[in-house]
Scaffold this motif. Sequence first.
Motif, PDB file in Angstrom:
ATOM      1  N   PHE A   1       0.836  -1.212   0.000  1.00 22.68           N
ATOM      2  CA  PHE A   1       0.000   0.000   0.000  1.00 22.68           C
ATOM      3  C   PHE A   1       0.865   1.254   0.000  1.00 22.68           C
ATOM      4  CE2 PHE A   1      -1.736   3.376   2.703  1.00 22.68           C
ATOM      5  CZ  PHE A   1      -2.849   3.730   1.973  1.00 22.68           C
ATOM      6  N   PHE A   2       1.892   1.264   0.849  1.00 19.71           N
ATOM      7  CA  PHE A   2       2.773   2.423   0.912  1.00 19.71           C
ATOM      8  C   PHE A   2       3.512   2.624  -0.406  1.00 19.71           C
ATOM      9  CE2 PHE A   2       2.322   1.370   5.416  1.00 19.71           C
ATOM     10  CZ  PHE A   2       2.110   2.624   5.962  1.00 19.71           C
ATOM     11  N   GLY A   3       3.951   1.522  -1.000  1.00 17.73           N
ATOM     12  CA  GLY A   3       4.673   1.632  -2.259  1.00 17.73           C
ATOM     13  C   GLY A   3       3.796   2.165  -3.378  1.00 17.73           C
ATOM     14  N   CYS A   4       2.582   1.626  -3.483  1.00 17.51           N
ATOM     15  CA  CYS A   4       1.656   2.066  -4.544  1.00 17.51           C
ATOM     16  C   CYS A   4       1.273   3.537  -4.375  1.00 17.51           C
ATOM     17  CB  CYS A   4       0.399   1.200  -4.540  1.00 17.51           C
ATOM     18  SG  CYS A   4       0.639  -0.475  -5.162  1.00 17.51           S
ATOM     19  N   CYS A   5       0.875   3.917  -3.161  1.00 19.48           N
ATOM     20  CA  CYS A   5       0.470   5.301  -2.914  1.00 19.48           C
ATOM     21  C   CYS A   5       1.648   6.255  -3.057  1.00 19.48           C
ATOM     22  CB  CYS A   5      -0.139   5.427  -1.522  1.00 19.48           C
ATOM     23  SG  CYS A   5      -1.717   4.573  -1.340  1.00 19.48           S
ATOM     24  N   GLY A   6       2.799   5.834  -2.550  1.00 16.60           N
ATOM     25  CA  GLY A   6       3.979   6.686  -2.633  1.00 16.60           C
ATOM     26  C   GLY A   6       4.401   6.926  -4.066  1.00 16.60           C
ATOM     27  N   ALA A   7       4.345   5.864  -4.898  1.00 15.14           N
ATOM     28  CA  ALA A   7       4.722   6.011  -6.300  1.00 15.14           C
ATOM     29  C   ALA A   7       3.697   6.847  -7.050  1.00 15.14           C
ATOM     30  CB  ALA A   7       4.859   4.633  -6.946  1.00 15.14           C
ATOM     31  N   ALA A   8       2.411   6.609  -6.789  1.00  6.65           N
ATOM     32  CA  ALA A   8       1.363   7.327  -7.505  1.00  6.65           C
ATOM     33  C   ALA A   8       1.362   8.812  -7.168  1.00  6.65           C
ATOM     34  CB  ALA A   8       0.006   6.707  -7.193  1.00  6.65           C
ATOM     35  N   LYS A   9       1.587   9.138  -5.876  1.00  2.09           N
ATOM     36  CA  LYS A   9       1.541  10.534  -5.438  1.00  2.09           C
ATOM     37  C   LYS A   9       2.919  11.181  -5.378  1.00  2.09           C
ATOM     38  CE  LYS A   9      -2.652   9.902  -2.673  1.00  2.09           C
ATOM     39  NZ  LYS A   9      -3.287  10.068  -1.337  1.00  2.09           N
ATOM     40  N   GLU A  10       3.944  10.397  -5.688  1.00  4.91           N
ATOM     41  CA  GLU A  10       5.331  10.884  -5.614  1.00  4.91           C
ATOM     42  C   GLU A  10       5.635  11.438  -4.231  1.00  4.91           C
ATOM     43  OE1 GLU A  10       6.025  13.573  -8.868  1.00  4.91           O
ATOM     44  OE2 GLU A  10       4.564  12.473 -10.072  1.00  4.91           O
ATOM     45  N   ASN A  11       5.192  10.700  -3.209  1.00  2.00           N
ATOM     46  CA  ASN A  11       5.368  11.112  -1.825  1.00  2.00           C
ATOM     47  C   ASN A  11       6.663  10.507  -1.285  1.00  2.00           C
ATOM     48  OD1 ASN A  11       5.111  10.893   1.171  1.00  2.00           O
ATOM     49  ND2 ASN A  11       3.211  11.994   0.768  1.00  2.00           N
ATOM     50  N   TYR A  12       7.602  11.376  -0.969  1.00  2.00           N
ATOM     51  CA  TYR A  12       8.925  10.909  -0.539  1.00  2.00           C
ATOM     52  C   TYR A  12       8.843  10.080   0.741  1.00  2.00           C
ATOM     53  CZ  TYR A  12      13.806  11.063   0.980  1.00  2.00           C
ATOM     54  OH  TYR A  12      15.065  10.720   1.399  1.00  2.00           O
ATOM     55  N   CYS A  13       8.044  10.534   1.703  1.00  4.02           N
ATOM     56  CA  CYS A  13       7.934   9.827   2.992  1.00  4.02           C
ATOM     57  C   CYS A  13       7.354   8.429   2.815  1.00  4.02           C
ATOM     58  CB  CYS A  13       7.081  10.633   3.958  1.00  4.02           C
ATOM     59  SG  CYS A  13       7.849  12.163   4.516  1.00  4.02           S
ATOM     60  N   MET A  14       6.325   8.310   1.984  1.00  4.86           N
ATOM     61  CA  MET A  14       5.686   7.006   1.792  1.00  4.86           C
ATOM     62  C   MET A  14       6.608   6.048   1.046  1.00  4.86           C
ATOM     63  SD  MET A  14       1.683   7.905   1.028  1.00  4.86           S
ATOM     64  CE  MET A  14       1.146   6.257   1.444  1.00  4.86           C
ATOM     65  N   VAL A  15       7.325   6.557   0.060  1.00  5.78           N
ATOM     66  CA  VAL A  15       8.270   5.694  -0.670  1.00  5.78           C
ATOM     67  C   VAL A  15       9.399   5.272   0.249  1.00  5.78           C
ATOM     68  CG1 VAL A  15       9.890   5.587  -2.594  1.00  5.78           C
ATOM     69  CG2 VAL A  15       7.702   6.730  -2.900  1.00  5.78           C
ATOM     70  N   THR A  16       9.855   6.181   1.097  1.00  3.13           N
ATOM     71  CA  THR A  16      10.914   5.849   2.060  1.00  3.13           C
ATOM     72  C   THR A  16      10.435   4.793   3.041  1.00  3.13           C
ATOM     73  OG1 THR A  16      11.802   8.103   1.914  1.00  3.13           O
ATOM     74  CG2 THR A  16      12.485   6.775   3.808  1.00  3.13           C
ATOM     75  N   THR A  17       9.194   4.979   3.543  1.00  3.51           N
ATOM     76  CA  THR A  17       8.607   3.997   4.467  1.00  3.51           C
ATOM     77  C   THR A  17       8.517   2.626   3.813  1.00  3.51           C
ATOM     78  OG1 THR A  17       7.284   5.701   5.548  1.00  3.51           O
ATOM     79  CG2 THR A  17       6.578   3.430   5.851  1.00  3.51           C
ATOM     80  N   PHE A  18       8.107   2.624   2.563  1.00  6.59           N
ATOM     81  CA  PHE A  18       8.008   1.379   1.812  1.00  6.59           C
ATOM     82  C   PHE A  18       9.363   0.689   1.711  1.00  6.59           C
ATOM     83  CE2 PHE A  18       8.817  -0.360  -2.476  1.00  6.59           C
ATOM     84  CZ  PHE A  18       8.074  -1.517  -2.383  1.00  6.59           C
ATOM     85  N   ALA A  19      10.411   1.458   1.337  1.00  4.56           N
ATOM     86  CA  ALA A  19      11.751   0.879   1.161  1.00  4.56           C
ATOM     87  C   ALA A  19      12.295   0.327   2.479  1.00  4.56           C
ATOM     88  CB  ALA A  19      12.699   1.932   0.588  1.00  4.56           C
ATOM     89  N   VAL A  20      12.101   1.090   3.569  1.00  2.37           N
ATOM     90  CA  VAL A  20      12.611   0.662   4.880  1.00  2.37           C
ATOM     91  C   VAL A  20      11.890  -0.600   5.353  1.00  2.37           C
ATOM     92  CG1 VAL A  20      12.786   1.280   7.316  1.00  2.37           C
ATOM     93  CG2 VAL A  20      13.374   2.963   5.573  1.00  2.37           C
ATOM     94  N   LEU A  21      10.564  -0.600   5.271  1.00  2.00           N
ATOM     95  CA  LEU A  21       9.791  -1.761   5.712  1.00  2.00           C
ATOM     96  C   LEU A  21      10.103  -2.991   4.872  1.00  2.00           C
ATOM     97  CD1 LEU A  21       6.284  -0.169   6.432  1.00  2.00           C
ATOM     98  CD2 LEU A  21       8.007  -0.905   8.085  1.00  2.00           C
ATOM     99  N   LEU A  22      10.278  -2.789   3.576  1.00  2.00           N
ATOM    100  CA  LEU A  22      10.596  -3.913   2.701  1.00  2.00           C
ATOM    101  C   LEU A  22      11.962  -4.486   3.040  1.00  2.00           C
ATOM    102  CD1 LEU A  22       9.217  -5.421   0.395  1.00  2.00           C
ATOM    103  CD2 LEU A  22      10.469  -3.976  -1.215  1.00  2.00           C
ATOM    104  N   GLY A  23      12.903  -3.596   3.362  1.00  2.00           N
ATOM    105  CA  GLY A  23      14.229  -4.064   3.774  1.00  2.00           C
ATOM    106  C   GLY A  23      14.177  -4.864   5.060  1.00  2.00           C
ATOM    107  N   LEU A  24      13.352  -4.394   6.012  1.00  2.00           N
ATOM    108  CA  LEU A  24      13.200  -5.110   7.281  1.00  2.00           C
ATOM    109  C   LEU A  24      12.558  -6.485   7.066  1.00  2.00           C
ATOM    110  CD1 LEU A  24      12.005  -2.225   9.633  1.00  2.00           C
ATOM    111  CD2 LEU A  24      14.255  -3.329   9.592  1.00  2.00           C
TER     112      LEU A  24
END
Length: 237
Positions: free
Chosen positions: A69-92
């Motif tokens: 959800f974070f990745g899709c919304c972050g990519a669609a809205k170009e939201n830096y915080c959401m894309v960052t959250t997505f990357a960090v959570l995916l790494g974890l």
Amino acid sequence: MAVEGGMKCVKYLVFFFNFLFWICGCALIGLGIYVLVQVHNPQVFKNASIFGPPIVIIAVGVVIFFISFFGCCGAAKENYCMVTTFAVLLGLIFLVEIAAAIAGYVYRNQVQNAFSDTITDGMKNYNSSTEAKKGIDDLQKSFQCCGANNFTDWKNYDPFKGTNDVPDSCCKTPSTNCGKNLTNIYTVGCVPQIENMLKTRIGIIAGVALGIAFFEILGIVFACCLMKGIRSGYEVM
């Protein structure tokens, strides 16, 4: 324009990979539920460690499902915080999966012993507990097995102690007192039978896990690229 086009491509790739993550999350949830259903028998398996692996698979699937959800919304809205959250959570999640795989390999013998101990306990209580009797009977019918290690285990437990008889649930063609006819019974024990069932599924589980890990790494890489593009102020629409 070249940079703008590149960032737009990365944006769509992040969105596409999140769709794949969503599918992978659903696949893990389904796989975990399938394994849990296969070994679920609360009358026999009362040791929580037996249910640990499928529950972990389901939990990881649910987490991946929501992380997408974070990745899709972050990519669609170009939201830096959401894309960052997505990357960090995916790494974890990737690190957790590696840790779970290592733990599963290290403690594989404990899971095997848990199967053996719980089935043996059920056989001990077979003659004194209706719940244990039903659990063992259902287990033997479902997995086409007899006893813990093999059918001779029943010689040590009431009401078959000292005889060659086994429960009617051991029979290939169940009928009243069919357990007195050893030519019509399953001879393989339930512990090796369940282990064989799980081993035949391990290839599917390993394949799914490797595929998900590959997509996770790509997802992290593309998310980092998109984060860099957004932070640099490039127009990606």
